[in-house]
Design an enzyme around this catalytic site. Structure first.
Site, PDB file in Angstrom:
ATOM      1  N   GLU A   1       0.847  -1.209   0.000  1.00 17.41           N
ATOM      2  CA  GLU A   1       0.000   0.000   0.000  1.00 17.41           C
ATOM      3  C   GLU A   1       0.879   1.254   0.000  1.00 17.41           C
ATOM      4  O   GLU A   1       0.585   2.232  -0.690  1.00 17.41           O
ATOM      5  CB  GLU A   1      -0.884   0.019   1.253  1.00 17.41           C
ATOM      6  CG  GLU A   1      -2.048  -0.951   1.221  1.00 17.41           C
ATOM      7  CD  GLU A   1      -3.224  -0.426   0.418  1.00 17.41           C
ATOM      8  OE1 GLU A   1      -3.123  -0.406  -0.835  1.00 17.41           O
ATOM      9  OE2 GLU A   1      -4.237  -0.066   1.021  1.00 17.41           O
TER      10      GLU A   1
ATOM     11  N   THR B   1      -6.255   7.006  -4.618  1.00 17.87           N
ATOM     12  CA  THR B   1      -5.970   7.282  -3.197  1.00 17.87           C
ATOM     13  C   THR B   1      -4.879   8.339  -3.052  1.00 17.87           C
ATOM     14  O   THR B   1      -4.962   9.216  -2.185  1.00 17.87           O
ATOM     15  CB  THR B   1      -5.570   5.976  -2.486  1.00 17.87           C
ATOM     16  OG1 THR B   1      -6.644   5.062  -2.626  1.00 17.87           O
ATOM     17  CG2 THR B   1      -5.296   6.192  -1.006  1.00 17.87           C
TER      18      THR B   1
HETATM   19  N1  HSE Z   1      -7.302   5.687   5.283  1.00 21.07           N
HETATM   20  C1  HSE Z   1      -6.990   5.750   3.888  1.00 21.07           C
HETATM   21  C2  HSE Z   1      -7.366   7.114   3.360  1.00 21.07           C
HETATM   22  C3  HSE Z   1      -7.730   4.692   3.147  1.00 21.07           C
HETATM   23  O1  HSE Z   1      -8.443   7.587   3.709  1.00 21.07           O
HETATM   24  O2  HSE Z   1      -6.583   7.701   2.608  1.00 21.07           O
HETATM   25  C4  HSE Z   1      -7.519   4.691   1.670  1.00 21.07           C
HETATM   26  O3  HSE Z   1      -8.392   3.765   1.068  1.00 21.07           O
END
Ligand code: HSE
Length: 310
Positions: free
Chosen positions: A132, A185
């Site tokens: 990730e 993201t």
């Molecule tokens: N916690 C992360 C964000 C999750 O909100 O960027 C990404 O899917």
């Protein structure tokens, strides 16, 4: 050397859940990716990627979440073999329901099995979180932790890493609405505020704490009231057309909470399965998007287990 294929279902997850940015995560029963792996002589090879959005997924194992996570497991286990991987996406990339997290967790999990299950569950989570970090612009484990472990997860600390799992209430129903827009993201993280006000911190601590209490006691009313976010959703809602309309429609159809799933664009609605079925929520959101000439896919689901062999 080649060996038999191992097949893993790696579920979608919803993260943040209001006040728990990068901390809370919840495994969902559906949708899920299928990751297959088998031993080869050396290296990591991705021989097939299929399913929704697969055309945008790199097959270079050093740029692919599945490949990066599997390689990290092989490295930690000092494996004397390589791995060939096949990826069947059930979760479209850039969805906000842990598409890259499911791939990363599935890759780590299949490699973990091929290595004889020598890692702890937390180490499998860390291998997936490493992927990730490389692919989504930040080390966060709130999707990969529930994807590996199942249930509702809380990252107590990143350094040292500690995660705990709670079994969510059985009556918790979940509607996922995925409007036809892509939100990477990396981009969604880049627009977040760099600082938070004390007032917002107090608001988040209160809501995050009561969310945990609600999950532990099965108090759906408290869970619904605790889905509050003064940090990520306010900054990110510009990335998701008609999100406020979708959320208020969900609430008017019986949802106990409706909010931005992870980094978006999915909109997650919680409902009480003992009194509602979720169809009205899903259909009404789809209708609203159709009126704006936008497609919106939905799933009616519930909390689920983590990665499993199928
Ligand atoms: N916690 C992360 C964000 C999750 O909100 O960027 C990404 O899917």
């Amino acid at each position: 050397m080649t060996d038999e294929w191992i097949r893993i279902a790696a579920p979608a997850t919803t993260s943040n859940i209001g006040a728990g940015f990068d901390v809370f995560g919840l495994a969902l029963k559906e949708p899920y990716d299928i990751i297959e792996g088998r031993k080869i002589d050396s290296g990591v090879v991705i021989s097939e990627v299929s399913g929704p959005g697969s055309e945008s997924i790199p097959t270079d194992p050093e740029k692919n979440s599945v490949g990066i996570a599997a390689a990290e497991v092989l490295r930690r286990c000092e494996a004397d073999f390589g791995i060939e991987l096949r990826i069947k996406k059930g979760i479209r990339p850039c969805s906000g329901i842990g598409s890259s997290g499911a791939s990363a967790a599935g890759g780590a999990y299949v490699a973990h099995i091929l290595c004889g299950e020598r890692l702890t569950p937390t180490e499998v989570v860390l291998c997936a979180a490493h992927a990730e970090d490389v692919t989504s612009g930040g080390f966060h484990a709130d999707n990969v932790a529930p994807c590996v472990l199942g249930g509702f997860t809380i990252i107590r600390s990143y350094e040292p890493f500690e995660v705990i799992t709670i079994q969510p209430p059985e009556s918790l129903g979940i509607v996922i609405a995925m409007p036809d827009v892509l939100v990477p993201t990396k981009e969604a993280r880049s627009i977040l505020p760099k600082e938070v006000k004390v007032k917002d911190m107090v608001f988040h601590i209160g809501n995050a704490s009561t969310m945990v209490y609600g999950m532990m006691t099965g108090d759906l009313g408290l869970i619904g009231r605790s889905v509050k976010d003064a940090f990520s959703e306010p900054a990110r809602s510009v990335l998701v057309p008609y999100i406020k309309e979708a959320e208020s429609i969900a609430m008017s159809k019986g949802a106990i909470a409706s909010f931005l799933g992870g980094s978006g664009p999915c909109i997650i609605s919680f409902f009480d399965k003992s009194s509602h079925e979720g169809e009205h929520i899903a259909e009404s959101i789809v209708k609203m998007y159709a009126e704006h000439d936008m497609k919106c896919d939905t799933w009616i689901t519930e909390p689920g287990s983590g990665c499993r062999r199928i």
